[in-house]
Write a protein that holds these residues in place. Structure first.
Motif, PDB file in Angstrom:
ATOM      1  N   LEU A   1       0.974  -0.953  -0.232  1.00 36.74           N
ATOM      2  CA  LEU A   1      -0.212  -0.060   0.005  1.00 36.74           C
ATOM      3  C   LEU A   1       0.431   1.140   0.354  1.00 36.74           C
ATOM      4  CD1 LEU A   1      -2.351  -1.255   3.228  1.00 36.74           C
ATOM      5  CD2 LEU A   1      -2.970  -1.348   0.082  1.00 36.74           C
TER       6      LEU A   1
ATOM      7  N   THR B   1      -4.515  -4.993   5.535  1.00 36.68           N
ATOM      8  CA  THR B   1      -4.512  -4.444   3.520  1.00 36.68           C
ATOM      9  C   THR B   1      -5.718  -3.414   4.286  1.00 36.68           C
ATOM     10  OG1 THR B   1      -3.302  -5.802   2.512  1.00 36.68           O
ATOM     11  CG2 THR B   1      -4.949  -4.597   1.831  1.00 36.68           C
ATOM     12  N   HIS B   2      -6.988  -4.019   4.948  1.00 37.67           N
ATOM     13  CA  HIS B   2      -8.692  -3.662   5.184  1.00 37.67           C
ATOM     14  C   HIS B   2      -7.919  -2.268   6.184  1.00 37.67           C
ATOM     15  CE1 HIS B   2     -12.691  -4.001   5.236  1.00 37.67           C
ATOM     16  NE2 HIS B   2     -12.575  -3.371   6.413  1.00 37.67           N
TER      17      HIS B   2
ATOM     18  N   ARG C   1      -6.099   0.435   4.591  1.00 38.35           N
ATOM     19  CA  ARG C   1      -7.918   1.276   3.341  1.00 38.35           C
ATOM     20  C   ARG C   1      -8.371   2.357   4.331  1.00 38.35           C
ATOM     21  NH1 ARG C   1      -6.692  -3.841  -0.954  1.00 38.35           N
ATOM     22  NH2 ARG C   1      -4.918  -2.914  -1.981  1.00 38.35           N
ATOM     23  N   ARG C   2      -8.840   1.436   4.931  1.00 31.94           N
ATOM     24  CA  ARG C   2     -10.162   2.503   5.203  1.00 31.94           C
ATOM     25  C   ARG C   2      -9.375   3.422   5.943  1.00 31.94           C
ATOM     26  NH1 ARG C   2     -14.746   1.745   3.125  1.00 31.94           N
ATOM     27  NH2 ARG C   2     -15.678   1.159   4.905  1.00 31.94           N
TER      28      ARG C   2
ATOM     29  N   GLU D   1      -7.153   5.590   4.997  1.00 34.65           N
ATOM     30  CA  GLU D   1      -7.344   6.509   4.157  1.00 34.65           C
ATOM     31  C   GLU D   1      -8.512   7.903   3.909  1.00 34.65           C
ATOM     32  OE1 GLU D   1      -4.141   5.160   0.981  1.00 34.65           O
ATOM     33  OE2 GLU D   1      -5.384   3.287   1.369  1.00 34.65           O
ATOM     34  N   ASP D   2      -9.601   7.244   3.638  1.00 33.66           N
ATOM     35  CA  ASP D   2     -10.826   7.379   3.141  1.00 33.66           C
ATOM     36  C   ASP D   2     -11.587   8.490   4.924  1.00 33.66           C
ATOM     37  OD1 ASP D   2     -10.764   7.454   1.002  1.00 33.66           O
ATOM     38  OD2 ASP D   2     -11.657   5.490   1.393  1.00 33.66           O
TER      39      ASP D   2
END
Length: 249
Positions: free
Chosen positions: A26, A140-141, A144-145, A147-148
């Protein structure tokens, strides 16, 4: 995105390797971790001697200090590389309930949050983990969350992952800290020269492990995600404390 990775099991831990590899999918990653196991170090900083850091391999630094030392160095000048997020772990063994008070894994994330960076601590709920692929997918999950969805100020996440195949994971749940019974008594032994030595006793069994707790979630096959508030003030009793303190004059 650039990620600083640390832990308390040492820079050679398979959990650290799993976390760093997942993070590299990532972002750019720098690893700054203890040169040996420092479990139970909590939030201790080394203040009475200098710290030494060596680059064990490109982008991986081993430090003769605590997890908190490692993150502090990594964020305040060990290299010119900057970070956007701090990840700690993946710890071998869960950090549930009261465990976070002693955990070096959580402490590394705490230091990152204190210094103003989003931070997450990851632990596997096994002392002999087998399903590192499950842990990697959780990392990873969550990243990624992040980031938002920005974490609120003074908040970090404590993530505990059941050691089961990914296909058996029921999902992720936001949980509260459970609570353990007091730890077992110290174990007294004698060294070869006849002097007494002491081992800290095992952590206590679960006391508050009901629905909604981190203990219950992991035992039921869920990934537990507990938001931790760094403000330890008990705001609800400030007024009553002021009242019983009274007038010193």
């Amino acid at each position: 995105m650039k990620i600083l990775v640390s832990n308390d099991d040492g820079y050679l831990s398979p959990g650290l390797a799993c976390l760093a590899d997942a993070a590299r999918e990532l972002a750019e990653v720098m690893v700054v971790a203890p040169d040996r196991e420092r479990s139970g170090a909590s939030n201790s900083l080394t203040l009475t001697r200098p710290l030494r850091a060596r680059e064990a391999e490109p982008g991986v630094y081993a430090v003769d200090g605590t997890p908190t030392d490692c993150v502090h160095l990594g964020l305040t000048g060990l290299t010119a590389q900057r970070a956007d997020v701090v990840l700690s772990g993946i710890n071998i063994g869960a950090n549930l309930g009261d465990d976070i008070l002693y955990s070096g894994t959580v402490a590394a994330a705490t230091e990152g949050r204190y210094l103003g960076y989003p931070a997450v601590a990851f632990s596997m709920a096994s002392f002999a983990p087998r399903h590192w692929d499950t842990a990697a997918r959780v990392v990873t999950h969550v990243v990624r969350r992040l980031e938002d969805h920005n974490l609120p100020g003074n908040t970090l996440l404590n993530v505990n992952i059941p050691d089961i195949p990914w296909s058996e994971v029921r999902g992720m749940r936001a949980t509260r800290m459970g609570r353990r019974h007091p730890s077992e008594k110290v174990i007294r032994e004698t060294d070869p020269r006849g002097h007494p030595i002491y081992w800290i006793g095992q952590a206590g069994a679960e006391e508050d492990a009901g629905e909604g707790t981190d203990f219950h979630a992991v035992a039921s096959g869920w990934v537990s995600v507990t938001p931790i508030n760094l403000d330890l003030t008990r705001h609800g009793v400030l007024e009553s404390t002021e009242a019983w303190l009274g007038d010193v004059g």
